[in-house]
Enzyme design. Sequence first.
Site, PDB file in Angstrom:
ATOM      1  N   GLU A  91       1.040  -1.166  -0.114  1.00  0.00           N
ATOM      2  CA  GLU A  91      -0.046   0.135   0.003  1.00  0.00           C
ATOM      3  C   GLU A  91       0.734   1.269  -0.294  1.00  0.00           C
ATOM      4  O   GLU A  91       0.374   2.332  -0.028  1.00  0.00           O
ATOM      5  CB  GLU A  91      -1.306  -0.145   1.483  1.00  0.00           C
ATOM      6  CG  GLU A  91      -2.131   0.946   1.316  1.00  0.00           C
ATOM      7  CD  GLU A  91      -3.208   0.878   2.257  1.00  0.00           C
ATOM      8  OE1 GLU A  91      -3.062   2.178   3.111  1.00  0.00           O
ATOM      9  OE2 GLU A  91      -3.154  -0.409   2.695  1.00  0.00           O
ATOM     10  N   ASP A  92       1.682   0.812   0.473  1.00  0.00           N
ATOM     11  CA  ASP A  92       3.183   2.856   0.855  1.00  0.00           C
ATOM     12  C   ASP A  92       4.058   2.966   0.446  1.00  0.00           C
ATOM     13  O   ASP A  92       4.858   3.630   0.886  1.00  0.00           O
ATOM     14  CB  ASP A  92       2.952   2.833   2.249  1.00  0.00           C
ATOM     15  CG  ASP A  92       1.632   2.927   3.065  1.00  0.00           C
ATOM     16  OD1 ASP A  92       0.907   3.178   2.956  1.00  0.00           O
ATOM     17  OD2 ASP A  92       1.331   2.714   3.965  1.00  0.00           O
TER      18      ASP A  92
END
Length: 741
Positions: A91-92
């Site tokens: 996600e990051d």
Amino acid sequence: MDEVSSEQAPEVSPIERQYKLLEDSVRATRREEDVEALRRAFAFAEQHHSGQKRVSGEPYLIHPLEVANILASMNMDIITIQTGLLHDVVEDTGVTVEEIRKLFGEDVARCVDGVTKLAKLKFYSREERQAESVRKMLLAMVDDIRVVIVKLADRLHNMRTLDALPPERQQRIAQETLEIYAPIAHRLGMGKIRGELEDLSFKYLEPEAFAELTVAIESKRLANEEFLVEIRRAVEQKLGRENIPARVEGRVKRTYSVYQKLKRQKISIDQVYDLLALRIITDSVRNCYGALGIIHNEWHPIPGRIKDFIAIPRPNLYQSLHTSVIGPGGVSFEVQIRTDEMHRIAEEGIAAHWKYKEGKKGAARDEQQIAWLRQLVEWQKEMHDPGEFMSTLKVDLYPEEAYCFTPKGKVIVLPRDASPIDFAYAIHSDVGNCCVGAKVNGRIVPLKYNLKNGDVVEILTQKEHLPSKDWLGFVKTSRARNKIKHVINTTERAKAIEIGEKYLEKEARRFGVSLKRITRADLEAVAADYGFAKIEDLHAALGYGRFSARQVLLKLLPESAAALEKEEAEKSAPAPAAYPQQQPGGTADASDLVIKVKGIDDLLVYRAKCCNPIRGEAIVGYVTRGKGIAVHSTNCSNVQNLMYEIERKIDVEWARAATESFPVKMVVYTDDRPGMLNQLTSVLFSENANIRTFEAQSDSSRNGEGAIINMTLDIKDKKQLERVTAATRRVSGVRDVERVQ
């Protein structure tokens, strides 16, 4: 004397300290190869989160390390702990799920993918993104329950560190936690995590109530602890005399749990029977019942407060005996009695017995514990509207409390106040559809009867009978609601298609136009212009009153536009009685002109009386029969009952600047004391809330200790209502404030 080295030991960084705690925890219960797998996951996370910071300013890697430590403390397997370390890399950072799969295997990749939110996809609204992310997580949970265990650990650490975020985000995250994640933890039997999530959410959602309640509980802490020590000693002695081995613990009820009881029963903290509790943990079921007998022999039990969750476990497999008794000095307290195994399951739920051997995913008991989840996902597959999905999900996640029986003795578990209709659909959808009556404990009861624990229910059926729309007003389960909606929607849609076809033919005849001139291809093209895949969808929309037949004819026969425009200047023909149509020139109350249908200006719009939405609240329109567009707050309890036909839903919005005010009815529950009315009216004056009506009376059900104040205020928008509510709650002696809908 030994020479002291002038060199100091190198300072250990927070990351190194947290990782050492994690490795020590894993090493204590795992094999050496598990420790090596842990190191590889940590090194990968450290590499890809390098340089990233949390909002608080600390290194981002602290977060996945804390999540992994929470999972390790629950004695989860190494795959789950690796997922905790890696849960944010997709996600990051630039890492893909495929990279995770190659380096750490299929199980870790599946879990990381299940935990990853859908942040990189485009959605029309935050609500849609939230709904789809939760839907994805639920689907992943069905295949591997470890996904949600990681997600709960992730949310728990985020809630512990919520102070660093701005207030608006704190409120949004806390609300989502309270509505989605804490109930999921409850349904999985993870009482310890659920309790902490609820208390932390309460702290941010109701900071003033949280602070006031914390002070009230703390002010009695010393006396409560002394009482619990005395009672615990007495219980241990009595159990010892009867040779019942036991560990006895004392506790004070959780803050949020107390708050819920105060709100629900409108009482003061002195009237909470189970504020104090003892927990007796013994070695066998037989000794559980023996301990219960000893407690009841010594202290008087409070009627209606004895619950046997050992004989009939809760759906999340929770087992325990509960009773409340009147102790020394008239002080009441609760007693919970269970075995060690029951206690582990009560605290950690599915995580307490989650075993993995050679890739096998859990035991049959685990399957039983997530059976509700499989049903939930199955029932909600067809829900495309994010608002409906989230609303129904919240209902499904609430704890089930009514245990009813079929005449043959089968247990059916339903939500509190469920109806015989819910019972019928829990047996089979055909039984629900054909239900015409019910017997409870041998007596005929209305279909809206509220079922209670222990009721024996017999459903009376009749072939070819169809559900009634009225049922949507009192059913409690999403299964019943969805089945009823499906049948009604199918019936109503067929009716709407027929009305739409006749309406189009009638409008064409008025202008001397034959629909035989219009080819199916032309109709399909116009349907596509309106966003419909089939001609039947176009006819249904006409029947539902979403737009007029005249508009369709203008598109189908542009050469007749002049004649049609001329006709539009004349008085329009009445719409079919069954469904509403546009009402050009229609008027509404002045207060309703602040709302308009998106993209359309000539529809009659009014605010629904059931919820009376005010500016700033999320709203939704519903096409009524012959009355125009009713506008409801999206939180209105009637919205889900009405929206069984998705074609009737229509987008609406607030139209003008906030110059109007709206009448809002409120009820305030207070202590009955001198000066209360003066303080309340002063608060309302300071918040510029004009009082339309104000009525106060003593609450006789509280033996003169309480009072109820009903009032109607002029409120401009949602923010002013929130300020008024918060200011009212700050008044000493106010127990609760509710908006009447």
